[in-house]
Write a protein that holds these residues in place. Sequence first.
Motif, PDB file in Angstrom:
ATOM      1  N   VAL A 177      36.977  48.804  33.364  1.00  0.00           N
ATOM      2  CA  VAL A 177      38.427  48.736  33.296  1.00  0.00           C
ATOM      3  C   VAL A 177      39.244  48.936  31.802  1.00  0.00           C
ATOM      4  CG1 VAL A 177      40.493  47.152  33.868  1.00  0.00           C
ATOM      5  CG2 VAL A 177      38.318  47.006  35.090  1.00  0.00           C
ATOM      6  N   ALA A 178      38.487  48.368  30.896  1.00  0.00           N
ATOM      7  CA  ALA A 178      38.952  48.818  29.529  1.00  0.00           C
ATOM      8  C   ALA A 178      38.940  50.208  29.189  1.00  0.00           C
ATOM      9  CB  ALA A 178      37.886  48.139  28.498  1.00  0.00           C
ATOM     10  N   MET A 179      37.791  50.861  29.760  1.00  0.00           N
ATOM     11  CA  MET A 179      37.880  52.465  29.749  1.00  0.00           C
ATOM     12  C   MET A 179      38.925  53.074  30.510  1.00  0.00           C
ATOM     13  SD  MET A 179      33.591  52.994  29.789  1.00  0.00           S
ATOM     14  CE  MET A 179      33.686  54.777  29.701  1.00  0.00           C
ATOM     15  N   SER A 242      40.444  53.859  40.800  1.00  0.00           N
ATOM     16  CA  SER A 242      39.574  53.790  39.580  1.00  0.00           C
ATOM     17  C   SER A 242      38.800  54.835  39.175  1.00  0.00           C
ATOM     18  CB  SER A 242      38.523  52.774  40.076  1.00  0.00           C
ATOM     19  OG  SER A 242      37.274  52.412  39.298  1.00  0.00           O
ATOM     20  N   ILE A 243      38.517  54.936  37.718  1.00  0.00           N
ATOM     21  CA  ILE A 243      37.735  56.168  37.092  1.00  0.00           C
ATOM     22  C   ILE A 243      36.163  55.804  37.507  1.00  0.00           C
ATOM     23  CG2 ILE A 243      39.234  56.677  35.529  1.00  0.00           C
ATOM     24  CD1 ILE A 243      37.182  55.026  33.535  1.00  0.00           C
ATOM     25  N   VAL A 250      41.785  50.237  40.998  1.00  0.00           N
ATOM     26  CA  VAL A 250      41.048  49.181  40.186  1.00  0.00           C
ATOM     27  C   VAL A 250      40.907  47.830  40.756  1.00  0.00           C
ATOM     28  CG1 VAL A 250      41.092  48.065  37.806  1.00  0.00           C
ATOM     29  CG2 VAL A 250      41.733  50.493  38.198  1.00  0.00           C
ATOM     30  N   GLU A 251      42.016  47.338  41.511  1.00  0.00           N
ATOM     31  CA  GLU A 251      41.900  46.137  42.168  1.00  0.00           C
ATOM     32  C   GLU A 251      40.782  45.861  42.996  1.00  0.00           C
ATOM     33  OE1 GLU A 251      45.277  43.091  43.546  1.00  0.00           O
ATOM     34  OE2 GLU A 251      45.274  45.047  44.496  1.00  0.00           O
ATOM     35  N   GLN A 252      40.828  46.997  43.959  1.00  0.00           N
ATOM     36  CA  GLN A 252      39.386  46.937  44.742  1.00  0.00           C
ATOM     37  C   GLN A 252      38.233  47.030  44.189  1.00  0.00           C
ATOM     38  OE1 GLN A 252      41.113  50.469  47.202  1.00  0.00           O
ATOM     39  NE2 GLN A 252      41.989  49.303  48.568  1.00  0.00           N
ATOM     40  N   ILE A 257      33.196  43.626  43.349  1.00  0.00           N
ATOM     41  CA  ILE A 257      32.040  42.892  42.664  1.00  0.00           C
ATOM     42  C   ILE A 257      32.404  41.342  42.798  1.00  0.00           C
ATOM     43  CG2 ILE A 257      31.473  42.414  40.244  1.00  0.00           C
ATOM     44  CD1 ILE A 257      32.711  45.232  39.521  1.00  0.00           C
ATOM     45  N   ASP A 258      33.548  40.741  43.025  1.00  0.00           N
ATOM     46  CA  ASP A 258      33.825  39.355  43.051  1.00  0.00           C
ATOM     47  C   ASP A 258      35.086  39.363  43.696  1.00  0.00           C
ATOM     48  OD1 ASP A 258      34.867  36.562  42.819  1.00  0.00           O
ATOM     49  OD2 ASP A 258      33.322  36.292  41.309  1.00  0.00           O
ATOM     50  N   LYS A 259      35.274  38.761  44.884  1.00  0.00           N
ATOM     51  CA  LYS A 259      36.552  38.673  45.565  1.00  0.00           C
ATOM     52  C   LYS A 259      37.902  38.436  44.933  1.00  0.00           C
ATOM     53  CE  LYS A 259      35.749  34.585  48.512  1.00  0.00           C
ATOM     54  NZ  LYS A 259      36.824  33.937  47.864  1.00  0.00           N
ATOM     55  N   ASP A 260      37.704  37.441  43.824  1.00  0.00           N
ATOM     56  CA  ASP A 260      38.542  36.704  43.210  1.00  0.00           C
ATOM     57  C   ASP A 260      38.623  37.258  41.664  1.00  0.00           C
ATOM     58  OD1 ASP A 260      39.101  34.736  44.879  1.00  0.00           O
ATOM     59  OD2 ASP A 260      37.105  33.865  44.453  1.00  0.00           O
ATOM     60  N   LEU A 261      37.955  38.086  41.486  1.00  0.00           N
ATOM     61  CA  LEU A 261      38.193  38.989  40.243  1.00  0.00           C
ATOM     62  C   LEU A 261      39.282  39.497  39.945  1.00  0.00           C
ATOM     63  CD1 LEU A 261      36.448  39.172  37.501  1.00  0.00           C
ATOM     64  CD2 LEU A 261      35.285  41.283  38.616  1.00  0.00           C
ATOM     65  N   THR A 262      39.893  39.437  38.742  1.00  0.00           N
ATOM     66  CA  THR A 262      41.096  40.457  38.409  1.00  0.00           C
ATOM     67  C   THR A 262      41.319  40.593  37.024  1.00  0.00           C
ATOM     68  OG1 THR A 262      43.459  41.059  39.137  1.00  0.00           O
ATOM     69  CG2 THR A 262      42.953  38.655  38.528  1.00  0.00           C
ATOM     70  N   VAL A 263      42.218  41.474  36.650  1.00  0.00           N
ATOM     71  CA  VAL A 263      42.583  41.348  35.160  1.00  0.00           C
ATOM     72  C   VAL A 263      44.108  40.688  34.960  1.00  0.00           C
ATOM     73  CG1 VAL A 263      43.364  43.285  33.439  1.00  0.00           C
ATOM     74  CG2 VAL A 263      41.532  43.792  34.981  1.00  0.00           C
TER      75      VAL A 263
END
Length: 272
Positions: A177-179, A242-243, A250-252, A257-263
């Motif tokens: 995501v940082a990239m 997403s790249i 990006v959200e998907q 990876i983890d259903k609750d993971l986000t930025v």
Amino acid sequence: MAITAAQVKELRDKTGAGMMDCKKALSEANGDFEQAIDILRKKGQKVAAKRGENEAKEGVIFAESKGNVGYMLQLNCETDFVAKNDDFRNFVTSILNIAIENGASSVEELNGLKFDDKLTVAEKITEQVGVIGEKLDLSHFAKVEAAEVVAYNHPGNQLATLVAMNKEGHAEAGKQVAMQVAAMNPLALNKDGIDADTIARELEVGKELAIQEGKPAEMAEKIAEGRLGKFFKENTLLSQASIKDNKQSVEQYLQSIDKDLTVTEFKRFSLS
């Protein structure tokens, strides 16, 4: 009094100033080491005053993260020649390390921290203006805190990003995501982060384009709304393709990876 080569070397190692500048300062100070340092500092102040109107568009950006906190700073100079110099880059790294060690939160706070036993960071930057002969500007600084923060430094150090994640243990996803932030330069995390003026402008432009295409006014409104949705998709981080896998946003990607993971937050500094 005679100034020895050893004295000149010691002053050069301490300040980074040129050999001739060190010898001249020591001669003027009659060999007094501390007074010679003050002379070099004053020289830096004079050079800074002379170059105050110059543009400092070059420079380097460094980002570093340690678990739940990340730091990023940008120090500008006038020329690419200085920006690529190892001594200059090491100087910037030393300032970043001071920020990390002291938990600095702003440019103002960082400038006031001690660089060494004599000078603050701001004073050291001024001293280096005299050493380098160019305007230097600590133009940007950021501190980000979250469950996990990931830093990305683009090759060349003219672009860097910080990404804050809501859960720890996902450094690789954070790096992706940082990239993404580096490559796609999103305006905001999601559509809620886009300011009202920008939304109004995009709607107006979208409506005007539709009318120019010959669409009736009542249809133009709906077309403008559709174009606004596309604008959000292209310019907000979580909605961007997403790249890593452009079939996912990006959200998907994060939820795969983890259903609750986000930025929760991101920062991006760029010289271009």
